[in-house]
Design a protein around this motif. Structure first.
Motif, PDB file in Angstrom:
ATOM      1  N   ASP A 111       0.847  -1.196   0.000  1.00  0.00           N
ATOM      2  CA  ASP A 111       0.000   0.000   0.000  1.00  0.00           C
ATOM      3  C   ASP A 111       0.878   1.240   0.000  1.00  0.00           C
TER       4      ASP A 111
ATOM      5  N   HIS B 104       1.978   4.960   0.149  1.00  0.00           N
ATOM      6  CA  HIS B 104       1.412   6.148   0.784  1.00  0.00           C
ATOM      7  C   HIS B 104       1.878   7.381   0.021  1.00  0.00           C
TER       8      HIS B 104
ATOM      9  N   PRO C 196      -2.577   5.677   2.391  1.00  0.00           N
ATOM     10  CA  PRO C 196      -2.607   4.556   1.439  1.00  0.00           C
ATOM     11  C   PRO C 196      -3.333   4.938   0.151  1.00  0.00           C
TER      12      PRO C 196
ATOM     13  N   ARG D  64      -4.455   0.110  -1.881  1.00  0.00           N
ATOM     14  CA  ARG D  64      -4.259  -1.077  -1.050  1.00  0.00           C
ATOM     15  C   ARG D  64      -4.397  -2.306  -1.941  1.00  0.00           C
TER      16      ARG D  64
END
Length: 827
Positions: free
Chosen positions: A309, A311, A761, A764
């Protein structure tokens, strides 16, 4: 910044033009209303652009053979092409259909052409980008891309696909409404534009100002204290994914004490202040992302599971566009960046992968020595040589073009000449065959293929996690790791040729691991190697994470068995703050025996019963975060004040929970050195950690009482902490939130920014290698049109921690909701 505010005002004005009495000749930078309000060609075509695709045949020049694009009800797209070139062509056509304005904005940012469409407020961004040189690098990359390569084919076909859609939109007056609102037409797409967008991503993840930060710190705090509080290796114990042993030994640079002159400090402060004025996201300022993989002996299926995930700054539309595709050489499902012809994260029929940022030092600054006797020259290897000069004419909407002359030294472009001349060298300005590497990753069948594909990946340095259907897992931190012939590369270096990059860490020595006995590989931007790694890769101030996310991932997976997809999803959505788990018991112990007033006593009781999760409805989360913020400030602010650390010029030096080295220092001192001299302000009575903790706790309770009122139990995290997904246009009504949000900067489900977290995130992804099924979600939708049902339809499930199955050809064939475009080549 200012240009975004201008764009916001422009858009707000345009959406309310129906009630304005404006002549048909136009108003300032706005287009004539007769054109703007034309029902066939004006802004009202936004409604037509919001309609979902329907089954149809589309004749397109440039296709080699018939191809097909299928859409499911949520907007996920699947391309089925009979040639590789047609796959890339269809990718371009598809992205331009749903994200053309976003693509144009991204290329304009990197090419320094924002002022042309939004006016002079964008000029600082354009001048910076022209100076830094992403577009110059992109041109070099294209000129050095072999015509026979897959990358050349992909870029060429992709550009044709984008231009086919632009041509269609122009002929049918269906250009996205933002072009009409800003009164311009997009230029034809070129391969260089795609490489500029690749450069945009590299800049966001790899261009940092760490040496400038150190120059300010060393001048203010002195070398010894600056390097103690912002050390090369963090004081706290972390979990590197590649702990060694390291077989290729090399000399580790030995630090010696340096000073920073007044002129050097002035140049650093000026440049830092200029960086602060740039739009958010142009400079890398925080750590990004989680990924991990677990071997089959830890899973319920007996096959690996993988998760990732990344960021990033969150926007509507998202940085990602979800797509699956098939051609003779490619079979993939994942997410692409609009403007690039391939996915960056996802899986094929054999392997899956995801990325996190390595955080190593990739940016170096140089003091260039100039002399008025030799104008336009600088000292290099004992003689004055001329700067290379590149001229730009920056078009500015409604104004005359602005001239810019960029001076380039051996080390790189000159960014400032105030105080001293500072030039910059960063890995993103090296022509890199990254796109070819990514294309090779996407068609890799095993780890040797994967390893070979990443050999030529240069920048940004990325931790590529890997898992395959044969049961293998691994990770490679691919990219350039500069070797500098100086003991202190974290400071600005002399530009006279005595200090320079002399090479990179050999590929076989970069951090990597394959099938470790633990059955776990993981990265959360922690330092990827242990302290005895024989090469310098950066300091604790290079935005290596403080390790708290990595610690929680390690703790969760280390003793786990029978793991499932659901377990991976649960971990990605985990809001436990592991620093709180370590520090709160020490705080409670420090408060023992203290006769507290009513509210502080209630606060202590709430903290004592807390499960350490940063949940929306948790009052303990609010108490913890406010306490830690005050604890940091009460420890470091006296020193910052006495030594005049210029946080106004450089927000990276502010005393906040986002300053990872200071978090690590305070954590270590609290747990191991409670009488450290840092707790005693200069010139005052001696204090220890317990005393500063008590002061900070009472201060936090008092502050919260003033701001929130009511009983302590009502001071929930959701009252002071929010998540938001802003619109790319900065029009507030086109964004999502702010809404009360869980998590913080250190939780696995990261919420970066306080009080409004606008980074986290961005995608995901969980991959089940047993069933060859991927699951993913991002906060947005496939369309950039705010009236489209696909504008933000993924946001509610993302917010609630839910996932959507990723597309495969089988699912498209058997899905009754599939809508199909049949692309037919014209003769």
């Amino acid at each position: 910044m200012k240009w975004r505010k201008t764009l916001n005002l422009t858009l707000s004005s345009l959406f309310s033009l129906a009630i304005l009495d404006v002549s048909a000749t136009g108003m300032g930078s706005l287009p004539p209303l007769g054109t703007l309000l034309n029902p066939s060609t004006g802004v009202f075509t936004i409604v037509a652009g919001a309609l979902l695709p329907r089954n149809r045949s589309i004749a397109l020049a440039g296709l080699q053979q018939p191809a097909q694009i299928s859409f499911t009800a949520n907007g996920s797209a699947y391309i089925d092409a009979k040639t590789n070139a047609d796959l890339f062509f269809a990718m371009g056509y598809l992205q331009a259909t749903f994200r053309l304005f976003q693509m144009d904005l991204m290329r304009r940012q990197g090419e320094g052409l924002l002022s042309q469409v939004v006016g002079q407020d964008a000029l600082p961004s354009d001048q910076f980008e022209d100076t830094l040189g992403i577009s110059r690098t992109a041109v070099k990359e294209w000129l050095t891309t072999p015509a026979s390569s897959t990358a050349h084919q992909a870029l060429t076909a992709f550009s044709k696909g984008v231009n086919a859609r632009i041509s269609f939109d122009e002929k049918t007056h269906q250009l996205p409404t933002m072009f009409k609102l800003l009164n311009y037409t997009p230029a034809p797409w070129t391969p260089v534009d795609s490489l500029v967008i690749q450069g945009d991503m590299t800049q966001t993840l790899d261009f940092s100002t760490t040496p400038i930060d150190y120059a300010i710190l060393v001048h203010a705090l002195g070398y010894k204290r600056a390097m103690d509080w912002f050390p090369v290796i963090a004081k706290t114990v972390q979990h590197p994914y590649d702990p060694g042993p390291y077989t290729h030994a090399a000399a580790v640079p030995i630090s010696f004490e340096q000073s920073v002159t007044v002129g050097e400090a002035h140049a650093a402060n000026v440049l830092a202040h200029e960086f602060e004025q740039l739009p958010k996201g142009l400079i890398h300022t925080y750590s990004n992302s989680n990924n991990w993989a677990v071997s089959g002996f830890r899973t319920a299926s007996g096959k690996p599971l993988m998760a990732g995930d990344p960021h990033l700054n969150l926007t509507l539309p998202s940085i990602w566009y979800q797509v699956s595709g098939s051609s003779p050489s490619f079979h993939f499902s994942g997410v692409s960046v609009p403007g690039l012809p391939i996915i960056l994260i996802g899986h094929n029929r054999s392997i899956s992968w995801s990325l996190t940022d390595v955080q190593n030092q990739s940016t170096f600054f140089y003091h260039e020595y100039t002399n008025p006797k030799y104008p336009g020259q600088y000292l290099y290897k004992n003689r004055y040589i001329p700067f290379q000069r590149v001229r730009y004419q920056i078009p500015v909407k409604g104004k005359a073009p602005v001239s810019l002359i960029v001076q380039i030294a051996k080390q790189g472009p000159v960014l400032t000449q105030s105080g001293m001349t500072l030039a910059v060298d960063w890995m993103g300005n090296l022509p890199s065959p990254d796109l070819q590497s990514m294309l090779d990753v996407v068609r890799a069948k095993n780890f040797p293929d994967f390893q070979s594909a990443l050999r030529n990946w240069h920048a940004p340095t990325q931790n590529f996690v890997y898992a395959d259907r044969a049961g293998n897992i691994g990770m490679i931190s691919a990219g350039y790791y500069p070797i500098v012939n100086t003991p202190d590369p974290w400071l600005p270096l002399p530009g006279n040729g005595t200090a320079k990059i002399v090479g990179t860490i050999p590929y076989q020595d970069i951090p990597h691991v394959y099938n470790p006995p633990s059955g776990i590989v993981f990265s959360a931007n922690q330092r990827v190697v242990s302290a005895n790694y024989p090469y310098y890769i950066g300091t604790s101030a290079d935005f290596f994470s403080n390790g708290y996310r990595a610690d929680e991932i390690y703790k969760t997976l280390h003793n786990a068995k029978h793991l499932t997809v659901k377990d991976m999803e649960t971990l990605q959505n985990d809001t436990k703050d592991i620093l709180a788990e370590q520090i709160v018991p020490i705080l409670l112990h420090a408060l023992n025996g203290t006769n507290l007033p009513s509210q502080p006593a209630q606060a202590r009781m709430i903290l004592s019963r807390w499960n350490d999760h940063m949940s929306v409805n948790s009052a303990a989360a609010t108490l913890w975060w406010t306490f830690w913020t005050d604890y940091l400030k009460n420890t470091f602010s006296p020193w910052w004040k006495v030594d005049h650390v210029n946080v106004n010029a450089d927000a990276n030096l502010a005393i906040t929970p986002g300053n990872a080295p200071l978090d690590e220092d305070l954590q270590f001192w609290t747990m191991n050195q409670p009488t450290n001299a840092a707790f005693s302000p200069p010139g005052s009575t001696k204090r220890d950690s317990a005393q500063v903790m008590k002061i900070s706790f009472l201060q936090a309770v008092s502050t919260l009482h003033s701001h929130l009122a009511g009983p302590v139990s009502s001071w929930t995290w959701g009252r002071i902490h929010f998540r938001a997904v802003p619109s790319l246009t900065q029009v507030t009504s086109l964004g999502y939130g702010p809404r009360p949000g869980s998590g913080d900067s250190w939780t696995v489900d990261a919420a970066d920014g306080f009080p409004n977290a606008t980074a986290g995130p961005s995608w995901r992804f969980v991959m089940n290698l047993a069933s060859d099924q991927g699951y993913g979600i991002y906060p947005g939708g496939q369309s950039e049109n705010p009236l489209s049902p696909w504008y933000e339809n993924f946001l509610p499930p993302w917010w609630n921690g839910l996932y959507e199955p990723m597309l495969s050809r089988n699912q498209v064939i058997h899905s009754p909701a599939t809508m199909t475009w049949k692309l037919i080549p014209t003769t």
